[in-house]
Design an enzyme around this catalytic site. Structure first.
Site, PDB file in Angstrom:
ATOM      1  N   ASP A   1      53.395  64.100  69.670  1.00 15.54           N
ATOM      2  CA  ASP A   1      54.443  64.816  69.298  1.00 15.54           C
ATOM      3  C   ASP A   1      55.218  65.651  70.443  1.00 15.54           C
ATOM      4  O   ASP A   1      56.500  65.973  70.275  1.00 15.54           O
ATOM      5  CB  ASP A   1      54.364  65.323  67.974  1.00 15.54           C
ATOM      6  CG  ASP A   1      54.361  64.491  66.591  1.00 15.54           C
ATOM      7  OD1 ASP A   1      54.284  63.109  67.099  1.00 15.54           O
ATOM      8  OD2 ASP A   1      54.943  64.669  65.609  1.00 15.54           O
TER       9      ASP A   1
ATOM     10  N   CYS B   1      45.505  63.490  66.216  1.00 16.78           N
ATOM     11  CA  CYS B   1      46.744  64.063  66.494  1.00 16.78           C
ATOM     12  C   CYS B   1      47.751  63.894  65.223  1.00 16.78           C
ATOM     13  O   CYS B   1      47.235  63.046  64.297  1.00 16.78           O
ATOM     14  CB  CYS B   1      47.278  63.929  67.729  1.00 16.78           C
ATOM     15  SG  CYS B   1      46.409  64.840  68.973  1.00 16.78           S
TER      16      CYS B   1
ATOM     17  N   LYS C   1      50.417  62.173  63.653  1.00 15.93           N
ATOM     18  CA  LYS C   1      50.587  61.037  62.749  1.00 15.93           C
ATOM     19  C   LYS C   1      49.417  60.165  62.415  1.00 15.93           C
ATOM     20  O   LYS C   1      49.549  59.146  61.857  1.00 15.93           O
ATOM     21  CB  LYS C   1      52.023  60.158  63.183  1.00 15.93           C
ATOM     22  CG  LYS C   1      53.009  61.190  63.181  1.00 15.93           C
ATOM     23  CD  LYS C   1      53.413  61.903  62.172  1.00 15.93           C
ATOM     24  CE  LYS C   1      54.387  62.830  62.283  1.00 15.93           C
ATOM     25  NZ  LYS C   1      54.161  63.818  63.287  1.00 15.93           N
TER      26      LYS C   1
ATOM     27  N   CYS D   1      46.415  70.390  69.749  1.00 16.75           N
ATOM     28  CA  CYS D   1      46.879  71.494  70.124  1.00 16.75           C
ATOM     29  C   CYS D   1      46.029  72.740  69.196  1.00 16.75           C
ATOM     30  O   CYS D   1      46.180  72.757  68.272  1.00 16.75           O
ATOM     31  CB  CYS D   1      48.366  71.576  69.917  1.00 16.75           C
ATOM     32  SG  CYS D   1      49.182  70.552  71.230  1.00 16.75           S
TER      33      CYS D   1
ATOM     34  N   GLU E   1      61.191  66.121  64.145  1.00 24.14           N
ATOM     35  CA  GLU E   1      60.862  67.487  64.348  1.00 24.14           C
ATOM     36  C   GLU E   1      61.869  68.466  64.994  1.00 24.14           C
ATOM     37  O   GLU E   1      62.306  68.194  66.075  1.00 24.14           O
ATOM     38  CB  GLU E   1      59.475  67.595  64.851  1.00 24.14           C
ATOM     39  CG  GLU E   1      58.545  66.933  64.004  1.00 24.14           C
ATOM     40  CD  GLU E   1      57.031  67.298  64.661  1.00 24.14           C
ATOM     41  OE1 GLU E   1      56.125  67.171  63.854  1.00 24.14           O
ATOM     42  OE2 GLU E   1      56.810  67.677  65.820  1.00 24.14           O
TER      43      GLU E   1
ATOM     44  N   SER F   1      57.977  70.822  63.550  1.00 25.28           N
ATOM     45  CA  SER F   1      56.589  70.892  64.120  1.00 25.28           C
ATOM     46  C   SER F   1      55.761  71.649  63.256  1.00 25.28           C
ATOM     47  O   SER F   1      55.972  72.841  62.798  1.00 25.28           O
ATOM     48  CB  SER F   1      56.680  71.250  65.503  1.00 25.28           C
ATOM     49  OG  SER F   1      55.428  71.556  66.164  1.00 25.28           O
TER      50      SER F   1
END
Length: 615
Positions: free
Chosen positions: A81, A122, A124, A197, A494, A520
Site C-alpha cells: 500500500d 501486510c 490486505k 511498517c 487510502e 491508511s
C-alpha cells in the site's frame, strides 16, 4: 467422523492419475492418508513486509511433516500500500483483498487440502486470507511475517526523533522547512528492515487482531520480523495445524474450526482490542467483511457499542511518536493488552483459541503482567530490535534488559490510567453519514474532538493533494474528498497523502478531512472516512458544495451538514437530472475491466466493502 478432504484425490482406483501427480510432487505411499496442509505464502520482492518470507513456507512444511502431516506451499499476490499510495495503484489495494481470498479458496478446494496455514503480513493479505479461512472453515493457523523495526535517530527541524517511520518521511516531504539533505536522511532511516511498517498501522493492527480472535499464536502480532524468537512461531504453526487437524478429522472436534474459534464473542474481543490499542480504521472494514464470511450478525452498531465502553490503553505510532510495535512487544504484546481488558471485565471469557482451551488459560500462560506467565512467554517478550539494516528474518538475538510493565505510564496502560475512557476508534452518524463513518479518535488532538468549518470539496484525491500543496486549504477548513468509495473510486483509495501533506503544511491540528474513501493505518488527525452511503451510491456527501458548514462532534458521535433540508432536496433534484448522476463532473481516470468488475459488486463501507456476488 469427518473424512479427510484429501481422500477425494488420494484414494480409490479412479484416482490413480491424481496419485501419480501427487507422487511427482514428492509424496510417497506413507503420505496418502495423512492430512494435507495447504501453506498459503505471500512472498514477494515488491513488499518489505513479505520480502523475507521466501523460505518460511518450507520451515512450516518441515514442522507439518514432523507432526505427521504433508505440507504443500503455494503463493498469493501481495500489494504494498505504501508503494501504491498517491497514484492509480491505490485503486487496486482493497480489491486485492477479494482476489487473495479467492486465490486461497481456489487452491485449497481444487486440491482438496485438509487444513491451512496462512503466512501473511501486510495490509490486505491478512484480511484476504482471513476471509478465505472463514469461508473454507477447515483447521487453520495464521502466522505473519512480523513488524519492521522502527527507524532510528534523526533530527527533523532541529528536534531529535529517537524513532521514525514511513509516515515521518511522507510528512517531511511536504514540509518546506525540511531540506533535501534532511529529507534524504529521514527517507534512509524510516524503513530499516524487513517486516510490516513499524507502527500500529493496518498490517500490524490486523496481525494483532488474528491473535486476539484466536487463529494465531501468542506473539504473532508484535514479535519483530528480524528477531530469532519469531522462528518458533512458524515451527509451532506447522505443529499446531496438524494437531487441530487430527482433532477434527480423527476426533470430530469441531471447536478447532475457524468459525468455532472466531465466533461472535471472539469478534467482540477483537474489536475491544482494536479500540483499546487505537488500531487502523481499515480494521473495521476487514472485521465486517470477515464476520460476513463467518455468517455472523455483526455490524457497525456492535462496533459502536464496544467503542463507547472500552478505554484507549495504548497510543502507538501514528497516534504517538513515543511508541512503535517493538515497544508494544516489550510491554507484553497483545496478551498484555488483553490481560488489562480482562481485569477490567471488558472481554468475553467464553472463548478459546487454536492454541488454548480458554481465555483464562491463554492469559495465565502469556500475560507477563499476571502472576503465572510461563518462562517461554517472559523470554519471548524480551526480544528486542537489532538496530541493523537487513532484509533477513531471525537475524538478531538482542534482548531488552527489562520488560515495560508500567501500567500507569508505560506503553500499555491499565484502565485506571487509560488515555481516554472510551476507545481509540469511533463510529459517527448524522445526515452526512446515516449508515456511519469512522474516525481514529486515538489520533485526534483533544482540541479537535469538536470541529466546525466550511467545506472545500474535491472529487478526487489528486485534486485535494494539489490544492493542499498549492496552499489553497487554510486553517478551519473541512476538506471533503468524494467519489473515492468502493464503487466511486473504484476501490476505495487510502488518503494518506492528503493527511500527511496537511501535517507537513502545519495544518494537522487546524483542518478536518472527510471522505467516502478510507485512510491508511498511518493516518492520524481529524480524518473521517468510510462515509456511508458513498457519493456514487447517492449519499449526501455527493450534494456538499464549497462553503457548506460541516459540524463534527466526536464525543456525541455525530456529523452533520448544516444545510436546510429544502436546499438539499433541490440539489438532489438537480443532481439526478444530470446525464450521469452521482459521478464526478470532470475527473479523468482510467478504470480497467478488473476494477469495473469490483465496482459492479462492491458493497458499502458500512458492510465491509465486500463483494456481493449475485446468486
Amino acid at each position: 467422523m469427518p473424512e479427510l478432504r484429501s481422500r477425494t484425490s488420494t484414494h480409490g482406483r479412479t484416482m490413480a492419475g491424481a496419485r501419480a501427480l501427487w507422487r511427482a510432487t514428492g509424496m510417497t505411499d506413507d503420505d496418502f492418508g495423512k492430512p494435507i496442509v495447504a501453506i498459503a505464502n505471500s512472498f514477494t520482492q515488491f513488499v518489505p513486509g513479505h520480502v523475507h518470507l521466501k523460505d518460511l513456507g518450507g520451515l512450516v512444511a518441515d514442522a507439518v511433516a514432523e507432526a505427521g502431516g504433508v505440507g504443500r506451499e503455494f503463493n498469493t499476490i501481495a500489494v504494498d500500500d505504501g508503494i501504491a499510495m498517491g497514484h492509480g495503484g491505490m485503486l487496486y489495494s482493497l480489491p486485492s483483498r477479494e482476489l487473495i481470498a479467492d486465490a486461497v479458496e481456489y487452491m485449497v478446494n481444487a486440491h482438496c487440502a485438509d487444513a491451512l496455514v496462512c503466512i501473511s503480513n501486510c495490509d490486505k493479505i491478512t484480511p484476504g486470507m482471513l476471509l478465505a479461512a472463514l469461508r473454507l472453515n477447515i483447521p487453520t493457523v495464521f502466522v505473519s511475517g512480523g513488524p519492521m523495526e522502527a527507524g532510528k535517530t534523526v533530527a527533523i527541524e532541529g528536534i531529535v526523533h529517537s524513532k521514525i517511520d514511513l509516515i515521518d518521511a511522507m510528512i517531511a516531504a511536504s514540509n518546506e522547512a525540511v531540506t533535501d539533505d534532511q529529507l534524504d536522511q529521514i527517507e534512509r532511516s524510516a524503513c530499516p528492515t524487513c517486516g510490516s511498517c513499524s507502527g500500529m498501522f493496518t498490517a500490524n493492527s490486523m496481525n494483532c487482531l488474528t491473535e486476539a480472535i484466536g487463529l494465531a499464536l501468542p506473539g504473532n502480532g508484535s514479535t519483530l520480523a528480524t528477531h530469532a524468537a519469531r522462528r518458533s512461531l512458524f515451527v509451532d504453526a506447522g505443529r499446531t495445524v496438524v494437531e487441530i487437524a487430527k482433532r477434527w478429522y480423527d476426533g470430530d472436534d469441531a471447536t478447532v474450526l475457524p468459525r468455532a474459534v472466531a465466533n461472535r464473542a471472539a469478534f467482540e474481543n477483537a474489536v475491544a482490542l482494536d479500540v483499546a490499542m487505537g488500531g487502523s480504521t481499515n480494521t473495521i472494514l476487514h472485521l465486517l467483511a470477515a464476520a460476513r464470511e463467518a455468517e455472523l450478525d455483526f455490524g457497525v452498531a456492535d462496533i459502536d457499542t464496544i467503542s463507547r465502553r472500552v478505554p484507549c490503553l495504548a497510543k502507538v505510532a501514528p497516534n504517538s511518536p513515543l511508541y512503535h510495535m517493538e515497544d508494544v512487544h516489550r510491554a507484553g504484546g497483545i496478551p498484555a493488552i488483553l490481560g488489562e481488558l480482562d481485569r477490567a471485565g471488558l472481554l468475553n471469557r467464553e472463548v478459546h483459541a487454536v492454541h488454548s482451551p480458554s481465555l483464562a488459560t491463554w492469559l495465565a500462560d502469556w500475560d507477563v503482567r499476571g502472576d503465572a506467565a510461563t518462562p517461554e512467554a517472559v523470554d519471548l517478550f524480551h526480544a528486542a530490535p537489532g538496530g541493523v539494516r537487513t532484509v533477513e528474518p531471525f537475524s538478531t538475538t538482542n534482548r531488552w534488559s527489562t520488560l515495560d510493565t508500567d501500567a500507569a505510564g508505560g506503553c500499555v496502560r491499565d484502565r485506571a490510567h487509560a488515555y481516554t475512557a472510551d476507545g481509540g476508534l469511533a463510529i459517527l452518524h448524522g445526515n452526512l453519514a446515516p449508515d456511519g463513518c469512522v474516525v481514529k479518535t486515538a489520533g485526534v488532538p483533544e482540541e479537535c474532538l469538536t470541529f466546525r468549518g466550511p467545506a472545500r470539496v474535491y472529487e478526487s484525491q489528486d485534486d485535494a493533494v494539489a490544492a493542499i500543496l498549492a496552499k489553497e486549504v487554510t486553517a478551519g477548513d473541512v476538506v471533503v474528498i468524494r467519489y473515492e468509495g468502493p464503487r466511486g473510486g473504484p476501490g476505495m483509495q487510502e488518503m494518506l497523502y492528503p493527511t500527511s501533506f496537511l501535517k507537513g503544511r502545519g495544518l494537522g491540528r487546524a483542518c478536518a478531512l472527510l471522505t467516502d474513501g478510507r485512510f491508511s493505518g498511518g493516518t492520524s488527525g481529524l480524518s473521517i472516512g468510510h462515509v456511508s452511503p458513498e457519493a456514487a451510491a447517492g449519499g449526501l456527501i455527493a450534494l456538499v458544495e464549497p462553503g457548506d458548514e460541516i459540524v463534527i462532534d466526536i464525543p456525541n458521535r455525530t456529523i452533520e451538514l448544516a444545510v436546510p433540508a429544502d436546499v438539499l432536496d433541490a440539489r438532489r433534484v438537480a443532481q439526478e437530472k444530470r446525464d450521469r448522476p452521482y459521478t464526478p463532473a470532470d475527473r479523468q481516470r482510467p478504470v480497467s475491466a478488473a476494477l469495473r468488475a469490483y465496482a459492479s459488486m462492491a458493497t458499502s463501507a458500512s458492510d465491509g466493502a465486500y463483494r456481493r456476488v449475485p446468486e
